[in-house]
Design a protein around this motif. Structure first.
Motif, short mmCIF file in Angstrom:
data_model
loop_
_atom_site.label_atom_id
_atom_site.label_comp_id
_atom_site.label_asym_id
_atom_site.label_seq_id
_atom_site.Cartn_x
_atom_site.Cartn_y
_atom_site.Cartn_z
N PHE A 59 60.28 -45.43 9.96
CA PHE A 59 60.20 -46.82 10.40
C PHE A 59 59.80 -47.69 9.22
O PHE A 59 58.86 -47.37 8.49
N ASP A 60 60.52 -48.77 9.00
CA ASP A 60 60.26 -49.64 7.85
C ASP A 60 59.13 -50.62 8.17
O ASP A 60 59.33 -51.82 8.30
N ALA A 61 57.93 -50.07 8.30
CA ALA A 61 56.76 -50.87 8.59
C ALA A 61 55.52 -50.06 8.23
O ALA A 61 55.59 -48.86 8.02
N THR A 62 54.40 -50.75 8.18
CA THR A 62 53.13 -50.06 7.96
C THR A 62 52.65 -49.60 9.33
O THR A 62 52.47 -50.40 10.24
N VAL A 63 52.46 -48.29 9.46
CA VAL A 63 52.18 -47.68 10.76
C VAL A 63 51.02 -46.71 10.65
O VAL A 63 50.89 -46.01 9.63
N CYS A 64 50.21 -46.65 11.69
CA CYS A 64 49.22 -45.59 11.81
C CYS A 64 49.14 -45.18 13.28
O CYS A 64 49.65 -45.89 14.16
N VAL A 65 48.53 -44.04 13.52
CA VAL A 65 48.38 -43.56 14.90
C VAL A 65 46.92 -43.18 15.15
O VAL A 65 46.22 -42.74 14.24
N ILE A 66 46.52 -43.39 16.39
CA ILE A 66 45.21 -42.93 16.85
C ILE A 66 45.49 -41.76 17.77
O ILE A 66 46.09 -41.94 18.84
N THR A 67 45.12 -40.56 17.31
CA THR A 67 45.49 -39.36 18.04
C THR A 67 44.58 -38.20 17.65
O THR A 67 43.99 -38.20 16.57
N ASP A 68 44.53 -37.21 18.52
CA ASP A 68 43.81 -35.98 18.21
C ASP A 68 44.70 -34.98 17.50
O ASP A 68 44.24 -33.95 17.03
N SER A 69 46.01 -35.27 17.43
CA SER A 69 46.98 -34.39 16.78
C SER A 69 47.68 -35.15 15.66
O SER A 69 48.78 -35.64 15.84
#
Length: 99
Positions: A59-69
């Motif tokens: 994905f052409d964007a700044t991305v992060c995830v909040i996840t346990d995995s």
């Protein structure tokens, strides 16, 4: 998806329902600033699918995830982190400096 103050036009195709549709809509927007997407998983679900996470890497964007995995190629934050908001804010500040 888009804060009202940015006046993003509605998608002519309706609300993006897939990552592909979101990517197309995202590319059509004329951003004055660099938006950041933060994805989180509900606590009662099984988490993000590997396919979804792999798609986010393209994905052409700044991305992060909040996840346990966490995913090895996506900045990830644990929902159990007692300083979660501060950790994300630190990442955002570092990310903005790199842009």
């Amino acid at each position: 998806m888009c804060p009202k103050k940015h006046h993003c036009p509605k998608s002519t195709e309706g609300t993006p329902r897939t990552l592909t549709e979101l990517k197309i809509y995202w590319q059509l927007l004329d951003w004055e600033k660099h938006p950041i997407l933060i994805f989180y998983e509900e606590t009662n679900l099984q988490g993000f699918s590997q396919t979804f996470l792999d798609s986010l890497t393209r994905f052409d964007a700044t991305v992060c995830v909040i996840t346990d995995s966490p995913h090895p190629a996506i900045p990830s934050f644990s929902p159990q982190d007692p300083h979660l908001i501060q950790s994300i804010m630190n990442w955002v500040q570092r990310t903005i400096l790199e842009i």
